[in-house]
Design an enzyme around this catalytic site. Structure first.
Site, PDB file in Angstrom:
ATOM      1  N   GLY A 310       0.754  -1.247   0.000  1.00  0.00           N
ATOM      2  CA  GLY A 310       0.000   0.000   0.000  1.00  0.00           C
ATOM      3  C   GLY A 310       0.779   1.287   0.000  1.00  0.00           C
ATOM      4  O   GLY A 310       0.179   2.363  -0.118  1.00  0.00           O
ATOM      5  N   ARG A 385      -5.679   3.684 -15.498  1.00  0.00           N
ATOM      6  CA  ARG A 385      -5.806   4.294 -14.171  1.00  0.00           C
ATOM      7  C   ARG A 385      -6.455   5.683 -14.192  1.00  0.00           C
ATOM      8  O   ARG A 385      -7.317   5.967 -13.356  1.00  0.00           O
ATOM      9  CB  ARG A 385      -4.449   4.355 -13.459  1.00  0.00           C
ATOM     10  CG  ARG A 385      -3.889   2.973 -13.120  1.00  0.00           C
ATOM     11  CD  ARG A 385      -2.623   3.049 -12.266  1.00  0.00           C
ATOM     12  NE  ARG A 385      -2.867   3.578 -10.961  1.00  0.00           N
ATOM     13  CZ  ARG A 385      -2.557   4.801 -10.572  1.00  0.00           C
ATOM     14  NH1 ARG A 385      -1.919   5.620 -11.386  1.00  0.00           N
ATOM     15  NH2 ARG A 385      -2.846   5.221  -9.365  1.00  0.00           N
ATOM     16  N   CYS A 417     -12.783   4.830 -28.577  1.00  0.00           N
ATOM     17  CA  CYS A 417     -14.092   5.437 -28.808  1.00  0.00           C
ATOM     18  C   CYS A 417     -14.876   5.550 -27.500  1.00  0.00           C
ATOM     19  O   CYS A 417     -15.876   4.859 -27.295  1.00  0.00           O
ATOM     20  CB  CYS A 417     -14.819   4.582 -29.838  1.00  0.00           C
ATOM     21  SG  CYS A 417     -16.164   5.447 -30.588  1.00  0.00           S
TER      22      CYS A 417
HETATM   23  C1  LIG Z   1      -3.857  -7.990  -0.283  1.00  0.00           C
HETATM   24  C2  LIG Z   1      -3.011  -7.059  -1.044  1.00  0.00           C
HETATM   25  N1  LIG Z   1      -1.690  -7.022  -0.790  1.00  0.00           N
HETATM   26  C3  LIG Z   1      -0.862  -6.193  -1.453  1.00  0.00           C
HETATM   27  C4  LIG Z   1      -1.340  -5.328  -2.409  1.00  0.00           C
HETATM   28  C5  LIG Z   1      -0.370  -4.396  -3.098  1.00  0.00           C
HETATM   29  O1  LIG Z   1      -0.649  -3.087  -2.812  1.00  0.00           O
HETATM   30  P1  LIG Z   1       0.307  -1.915  -3.350  1.00  0.00           P
HETATM   31  O2  LIG Z   1       0.499  -2.177  -4.799  1.00  0.00           O
HETATM   32  O3  LIG Z   1      -0.441  -0.680  -3.090  1.00  0.00           O
HETATM   33  O4  LIG Z   1       1.588  -1.999  -2.579  1.00  0.00           O
HETATM   34  C6  LIG Z   1      -2.698  -5.308  -2.699  1.00  0.00           C
HETATM   35  C7  LIG Z   1      -3.237  -4.351  -3.674  1.00  0.00           C
HETATM   36  O5  LIG Z   1      -4.220  -3.715  -3.503  1.00  0.00           O
HETATM   37  C8  LIG Z   1      -3.557  -6.208  -2.014  1.00  0.00           C
HETATM   38  O6  LIG Z   1      -4.878  -6.233  -2.253  1.00  0.00           O
END
Ligand SMILES: Cc1ncc(COP(=O)(O)O)c(C=O)c1O
Length: 490
Positions: A310, A385, A417
């Site tokens: 995250g 995105r 499109c």
């Molecule tokens: C369970 C889980 N772990 C890891 C990740 C990786 O997250 P990020 O790419 O934000 O580090 C995600 C992505 O949403 C996820 O759902």
């Protein structure tokens, strides 16, 4: 269009299709110096961290953050370089545009930053989230650097095994894992996260079919607001992911009833993505270790705390000082050590996003009403995105603009499109010539892995610049013939 088949740029030891290419003149160009462009109660919601990243506590003043140095940088000559190689020269000789261009050294640097941060912790696992980018060559490189893998489907598990990942450093996540995939996971011996009552039943069934006991973690929702776009927030109470925490005891009893099928080894959470305040991870980790204490009190030998992924990146290229992997790990270090836990982290975006650009060519410039548009050959099909989350990704031209070029506010759009087909809105850019190169930055995560063939725009090829400055193809572009193959024999 100049063909890669005849141009000498693409010779490299790792080139998969050596017959197509000749010697690479850039392997002789030294990599240029790096230049920055700027540039406790379980039911309680965690107290939110509201301080901006720059104000968050830094324990060691010697580790003061500096702005991130991007691997794609504009040099004094006005050209954009990937490491030491000019992007517009690569653009001229690849088989087609748009294409994804990565820096392999940047991938290495990103992993090293996490490894350094984790030093001093017991058996930490960097589980790279394959969903962010599933290029096999990139996976092999990450595996070679010591990463494990985080999987959300049976095919991601198959790919991880193909890339040589150690299954005991892999974690299978998901709110709707199907039994067939769970059987594969059980046979391979990867960690599996329990997401719900029915998921637990399916894992038990898979363990019986595989004849293997599965190492499981409970996916808990710490209910911490990650302060991100709702589509990428996952750890809140109303999320579709994770168990109902009030039913923790039910899950512990269910695990106890299946000693031949399940071994509870830890607890997992994942708060969301693009997080730029690391205090949030600490808030969550505090809640998680309290759960672990409670689980241990019942006699379970749980050793793993998985805090998910995250961490956000500097999509704006504004020079903002964002938390680094070290900042992230430092916020949870003491908690992890205090409980003698093995820490698992699941970074995707922060390992791969900033290593890549989508390189496009300008098809033309037009004005309608009060809007100016730069129309490029890339689109929402290759990079969704901005259309999906209104995400910002920095955009710039790869060559210097003519001295008299006017700076104007443009929407950068593709040929698909759909009015939702845009890569950026209201970007101040010099009016580009037809055929000019234009990049969308930070395209390594959730771009190619989310690409589609909408409008029959076939998925683009991928390349990386290697340590010696040579350029290798790391994925073929899809072709119309690939599409027709789905109908063969029908
Ligand atoms: C369970 C889980 N772990 C890891 C990740 C990786 O997250 P990020 O790419 O934000 O580090 C995600 C992505 O949403 C996820 O759902």
């Amino acid at each position: 269009m100049a063909g890669t088949h005849t141009h000498p740029i693409f010779q490299s030891p790792s080139l998969p299709t050596k017959t197509f290419y000749q010697k690479n003149p850039f392997s002789k160009i030294p990599i240029l110096p790096f230049k920055p462009t700027t540039t406790k109660p379980f039911s309680l919601r965690a107290v939110l961290s509201t301080k901006p990243p720059s104000e968050q506590k830094q324990d060691d003043p010697s580790k003061k953050n500096t702005p991130f140095h991007h691997c794609f940088t504009k040099h004094e000559d006005g050209y954009l370089y990937c490491e030491g190689t000019k992007v517009n020269e690569i653009m001229e000789y690849v088989e087609r545009r748009p294409f994804y261009l990565y820096s392999k050294p940047q991938i290495t640097r990103n992993v090293e930053a996490y490894k350094d941060a984790l030093e001093g912790l017991k058996n930490p696992v960097i589980g790279y989230a394959i969903k962010a980018n599933n290029n096999l060559k990139i996976l092999e490189h990450l595996r070679g650097l010591g990463c494990g893998a985080v999987l959300v489907s049976g095919n991601e598990l198959r790919l991880a095994l193909r890339a040589g990942f150690d299954p005991t450093r892999c974690i299978f996540n998901g709110n709707g894992k199907i039994v067939d995939d769970l059987v594969l996971a059980a046979k391979a011996g990867v960690f599996v996260n329990i997401d719900s009552e029915f998921d637990l039943e399916n894992i038990v069934a898979a363990a019986r079919i595989a004849g293997k006991r599965v190492n499981v973690l409970l996916r808990i929702n710490p209910d911490v607001d990650p302060q991100v776009h709702p589509y990428v927030a996952t750890g809140n109470k109303n999320s579709k992911f994770g168990i109902r925490n009030e039913k923790l005891q039910w899950f512990l009893d269910a695990v106890k009833q299946h000693p031949n099928e399940l071994k509870l080894v830890g607890a997992h959470c994942h708060l969301g993505s693009t997080i730029t305040k690391v205090d949030i991870f600490r808030d969550a980790a505090e809640i998680m270790v309290n759960y672990i204490d409670q689980i241990r009190d019942q006699g379970f030998e749980v050793d793993y705390l998985n805090i998910g992924g995250g961490l956000g990146i500097d999509y704006y290229h504004s020079g903002a000082i964002l938390p680094t992997p070290r900042d992230l790990i430092d916020t949870v270090r003491e908690l992890v050590l205090s409980r003698d836990l093995n820490l698992i982290i699941e970074p995707g975006r922060s390992l791969i996003a900033n290593t890549c650009c989508l390189v496009n060519r300008v098809t033309g410039v037009k004005t309608n009403g009060s809007k100016n548009f730069i129309v490029i050959d890339g689109s929402m099909a290759e990079l969704i995105r901005p259309s999906l989350y209104d995400a910002y990704q920095h955009i710039e031209l790869v060559s210097p603009a003519p001295a008299d070029a006017e700076i104007t506010s443009y929407d950068v759009v593709g040929p698909v499109c759909e009015s939702a087909d845009f890569l950026g809105k209201g970007r101040e850019l010099p009016t580009p010539a037809k055929g000019a190169g234009l990049v969308v930055h930070d395209a390594g995560a959730y771009c190619m892995s989310m690409a589609s063939t909408y409008n029959l725009k076939m998925r683009p090829p991928e390349y990386w610049v290697e340590e010696d400055g040579s350029v290798s193809k790391i994925r073929h572009g899809e072709t119309f013939e690939d599409h027709l193959r789905f109908f063969e024999g029908l």
